[in-house]
Design a protein around this motif. Structure first.
Motif, mmCIF file in Angstrom:
data_model
loop_
_atom_site.group_PDB
_atom_site.id
_atom_site.type_symbol
_atom_site.label_atom_id
_atom_site.label_comp_id
_atom_site.label_asym_id
_atom_site.label_seq_id
_atom_site.Cartn_x
_atom_site.Cartn_y
_atom_site.Cartn_z
ATOM 1 N N THR A 178 0.829 -1.211 0.000
ATOM 2 C CA THR A 178 0.000 0.000 0.000
ATOM 3 C C THR A 178 0.860 1.257 0.000
ATOM 4 N N ARG A 179 2.156 1.092 -0.008
ATOM 5 C CA ARG A 179 3.055 2.238 -0.014
ATOM 6 C C ARG A 179 3.762 2.360 -1.361
ATOM 7 N N ARG A 180 4.469 3.482 -1.523
ATOM 8 C CA ARG A 180 5.249 3.665 -2.749
ATOM 9 C C ARG A 180 6.326 2.587 -2.847
ATOM 10 N N ALA A 181 7.006 2.327 -1.719
ATOM 11 C CA ALA A 181 7.951 1.201 -1.654
ATOM 12 C C ALA A 181 7.120 -0.056 -1.442
ATOM 13 N N ILE A 182 6.956 -0.825 -2.486
ATOM 14 C CA ILE A 182 5.886 -1.813 -2.523
ATOM 15 C C ILE A 182 6.288 -3.207 -2.060
ATOM 16 N N CYS A 183 7.568 -3.515 -2.033
ATOM 17 C CA CYS A 183 7.984 -4.894 -1.806
ATOM 18 C C CYS A 183 8.872 -5.028 -0.574
ATOM 19 N N PRO A 184 8.577 -5.995 0.314
ATOM 20 C CA PRO A 184 9.437 -6.210 1.478
ATOM 21 C C PRO A 184 10.727 -6.936 1.142
ATOM 22 N N GLN A 185 10.795 -7.547 -0.050
ATOM 23 C CA GLN A 185 11.966 -8.331 -0.423
ATOM 24 C C GLN A 185 13.005 -7.504 -1.191
ATOM 25 N N CYS A 186 12.566 -6.430 -1.832
ATOM 26 C CA CYS A 186 13.490 -5.633 -2.642
ATOM 27 C C CYS A 186 13.035 -4.180 -2.609
ATOM 28 N N LEU A 187 13.657 -3.344 -3.439
ATOM 29 C CA LEU A 187 13.338 -1.915 -3.446
ATOM 30 C C LEU A 187 12.452 -1.522 -4.622
ATOM 31 N N ALA A 188 11.701 -2.471 -5.153
ATOM 32 C CA ALA A 188 10.737 -2.143 -6.210
ATOM 33 C C ALA A 188 9.705 -1.164 -5.672
ATOM 34 N N ASP A 189 9.298 -0.230 -6.513
ATOM 35 C CA ASP A 189 8.312 0.756 -6.081
ATOM 36 C C ASP A 189 7.388 1.109 -7.241
ATOM 37 N N THR A 190 6.563 2.122 -7.006
ATOM 38 C CA THR A 190 5.619 2.550 -8.041
ATOM 39 C C THR A 190 6.166 3.742 -8.818
ATOM 40 N N GLY A 191 7.468 4.030 -8.651
ATOM 41 C CA GLY A 191 8.058 5.180 -9.318
ATOM 42 C C GLY A 191 9.216 4.823 -10.207
ATOM 43 N N LEU A 192 10.435 5.183 -9.765
ATOM 44 C CA LEU A 192 11.624 5.040 -10.598
ATOM 45 C C LEU A 192 12.132 3.613 -10.688
ATOM 46 N N THR A 193 11.695 2.745 -9.763
ATOM 47 C CA THR A 193 12.080 1.327 -9.813
ATOM 48 C C THR A 193 10.809 0.504 -9.964
ATOM 49 N N PRO A 194 10.196 0.522 -11.135
ATOM 50 C CA PRO A 194 8.856 -0.039 -11.322
ATOM 51 C C PRO A 194 8.776 -1.532 -11.034
ATOM 52 N N PHE A 195 7.817 -1.892 -10.187
ATOM 53 C CA PHE A 195 7.637 -3.305 -9.859
ATOM 54 C C PHE A 195 7.041 -4.075 -11.037
ATOM 55 N N GLU A 196 6.434 -3.370 -12.002
ATOM 56 C CA GLU A 196 5.833 -4.048 -13.153
ATOM 57 C C GLU A 196 6.878 -4.557 -14.138
ATOM 58 N N ASP A 197 8.112 -4.132 -13.993
ATOM 59 C CA ASP A 197 9.174 -4.537 -14.910
ATOM 60 C C ASP A 197 9.587 -5.974 -14.582
ATOM 61 N N VAL A 198 9.274 -6.912 -15.467
ATOM 62 C CA VAL A 198 9.557 -8.328 -15.219
ATOM 63 C C VAL A 198 10.727 -8.840 -16.057
ATOM 64 N N ARG A 199 11.506 -7.934 -16.615
ATOM 65 C CA ARG A 199 12.674 -8.351 -17.381
ATOM 66 C C ARG A 199 13.779 -8.845 -16.444
ATOM 67 N N MET A 200 14.658 -9.697 -16.965
ATOM 68 C CA MET A 200 15.780 -10.177 -16.168
ATOM 69 C C MET A 200 16.698 -9.026 -15.762
ATOM 70 N N SER A 201 16.686 -7.954 -16.534
ATOM 71 C CA SER A 201 17.559 -6.804 -16.270
ATOM 72 C C SER A 201 16.858 -5.700 -15.476
ATOM 73 N N ALA A 202 15.684 -5.977 -14.930
ATOM 74 C CA ALA A 202 14.923 -4.969 -14.190
ATOM 75 C C ALA A 202 15.751 -4.402 -13.032
ATOM 76 N N GLN A 203 15.543 -3.135 -12.729
ATOM 77 C CA GLN A 203 16.335 -2.468 -11.688
ATOM 78 C C GLN A 203 16.159 -3.141 -10.324
ATOM 79 N N TRP A 204 14.945 -3.564 -10.015
ATOM 80 C CA TRP A 204 14.691 -4.113 -8.683
ATOM 81 C C TRP A 204 15.418 -5.429 -8.446
ATOM 82 N N THR A 205 15.791 -6.153 -9.513
ATOM 83 C CA THR A 205 16.465 -7.443 -9.336
ATOM 84 C C THR A 205 17.813 -7.281 -8.648
ATOM 85 N N ARG A 206 18.411 -6.084 -8.738
ATOM 86 C CA ARG A 206 19.715 -5.852 -8.104
ATOM 87 C C ARG A 206 19.587 -5.431 -6.650
#
Length: 326
Positions: free
Chosen positions: A220-248
Motif C-alpha cells: 500500500t506504499r510507494r515502496a511496494i515490496c518487502p523483499q526488494c526496493l521495487a516501487d511505483t516510481g523510478l524502480t517499477p515493480f511491473e518490470d519483469v525483465r531479467m535486467s529490471a532495476q529491482w532485481t539488483r
C-alpha cells in the motif's frame, strides 16, 4: 508443545524414522548422509553464503547439520473452525505427504487465542508465547545440537533453519486484524507481524521489553515490496525483465524497524529468511487471478485455443485449452 530438540532426538533414535531427517539414509550410514549434507551446504552457499551456519560449522561438521524450514498455517479444524499450526521439516525430505516432511511444534484452536486479539501493536499473548517458544526451541537445536550415539561414537546433530514458509492465509489472519503505521491487512508478506514480542535471550535470564514490528515496505506504499526496493516510481515493480532495476536490490535491506523475535534463530534477522510456500502462494495468489486471466486471454482475444470447427463459444474454447493441456 513438542520441543524441536526432543522431537529430533526421538526421530534420530528410531530405526524406522531416522531417514526422515537423514535424507532417506539410516543412522548407521554415516558416510552417506554426511556426504549429502555437505553437498547441500556447498550448493546452498551459492544461494545464501551469509548464513551463520558457515561461521559456526566448517568442514566435516557440516555433515551433521540438518537443513530445515519452519512452516506456519491456520488450517480448518472441527466444524470448520480455524486451527493454528506451527511445524518444521527437513529440506531433504522423504516423500511429499505432510506427515513425511513436517513435524509438529504445536497446534492451537482459534477459540483459545481469537478472543485475545488486540491489534498488531498490542499483539496476541497466546500467539506471541507460542512463537517465542518456537524461536527459542529452534535456536537451542542449532547451538546445543542433538547428541546421538552412532556405532559406539557420540555424534552431535545440529538443526539449521534456512527460512520460514507460510501461505497467504497464514500471513494475513495470524498477522493481526488491525492497521499499524500504514500496514495493510491483505499484504501477503506480513508473517513477521506475528513476531511482535522480542523473546528472552536464550542465554540470559533477563527478558527484553516488547517491541512492535512496523513494516517499512508493503503493497500500500510507494515502496511496494518487502523483499526488494521495487516501487511505483523510478524502480517499477511491473518490470519483469531479467535486467529490471529491482532485481539488483533483492535482499539488500530489511523491511522492518525493530527486529522480529525470530532473529534469535541464526540467520532469521534478514528479509531473505522469509520463504514463499509455492503450493499455497500460487493457488491463493497469482494462480487465483493472473493465471485465470491468462487462460481467458488465450481462449479469447489471442485466439490460441480455438476449436478447428470454428466454435467460438467460451465453453468450447476452454474445452480445447484443457484438451491441449492434457
Amino acid at each position: 508443545v513438542l520441543d524441536v530438540r526432543d522431537m529430533a532426538e526421538c526421530i534420530l533414535r528410531s530405526r524406522v524414522y531416522a531417514g526422515k531427517l537423514l535424507a532417506q539414509h539410516r543412522l548407521e550410514d554415516v558416510a552417506a548422509y554426511t556426504s549429502e549434507f555437505q553437498t547441500f551446504w556447498k550448493r546452498f552457499q551459492e544461494v545464501d553464503g551469509e548464513h551463520p551456519v558457515y561461521e559456526s560449522f566448517t568442514g566435516t561438521a557440516l555433515g551433521y547439520c540438518i537443513p530445515v524450514l519452519l512452516h506456519g498455517d491456520e488450517g480448518t479444524g472441527h466444524r470448520r473452525k480455524p486451527v493454528l499450526q506451527l511445524s518444521w521439516g527437513p529440506m531433504l525430505a522423504l516423500g511429499s505427504p505432510a506427515q513425511s516432511r513436517l513435524f509438529l511444534y504445536t497446534t492451537c484452536p482459534a477459540k483459545l487465542y481469537s478472543s485475545y486479539n488486540a491489534g498488531v501493536e498490542a499483539g496476541n499473548p497466546v500467539i506471541d508465547a507460542l512463537l517465542e517458544g518456537f524461536a527459542r526451541s529452534m535456536a537451542a537445536a542449532f547451538y546445543l545440537g542433538v547428541p546421538i550415539t552412532v556405532g559406539g561414537f557420540s555424534r552431535r546433530f545440529h538443526i539449521v533453519c534456512v527460512g520460514v514458509a507460510g501461505d497467504h492465509i497464514f500471513h494475513t489472519k495470524v498477522s493481526g486484524l488491525e492497521v499499524l503505521a500504514g500496514l495493510s491487512l491483505r499484504n501477503p508478506y506480513l508473517l513477521w507481524n506475528m513476531f511482535c514480542v522480542v523473546p528472552p535471550n536464550l542465554f540470559l535470564s533477563s527478558i527484553a521489553p516488547p517491541q512492535a514490528y512496523r513494516s517499512l515496505r508493503h503493497h500500500t506504499r510507494r515502496a511496494i515490496c518487502p523483499q526488494c526496493l521495487a516501487d511505483t516510481g523510478l524502480t517499477p515493480f511491473e518490470d519483469v525483465r531479467m535486467s529490471a532495476q529491482w532485481t539488483r536490490t533483492v535482499g539488500q535491506s530489511n523491511p522492518w524497524v525493530s527486529t522480529p523475535p525470530l532473529h534469535w534463530i541464526p540467520g532469521a534477522n534478514r528479509a531473505s529468511f522469509l520463504k514463499f510456500d509455492l503450493m499455497h502462494v500460487l493457488p491463493y495468489g497469482v494462480g487465483h487471478t493472473f493465471i485465470a486471466s491468462v487462460i481467458c486471454m488465450l481462449c479469447g482475444p489471442l485466439e490460441i485455443f480455438h476449436p478447428a470447427g470454428g466454435d467460438r463459444r467460451k465453453a468450447a474454447c476452454l474445452r480445447e485449452a484443457y484438451t491441449s493441456f492434457r
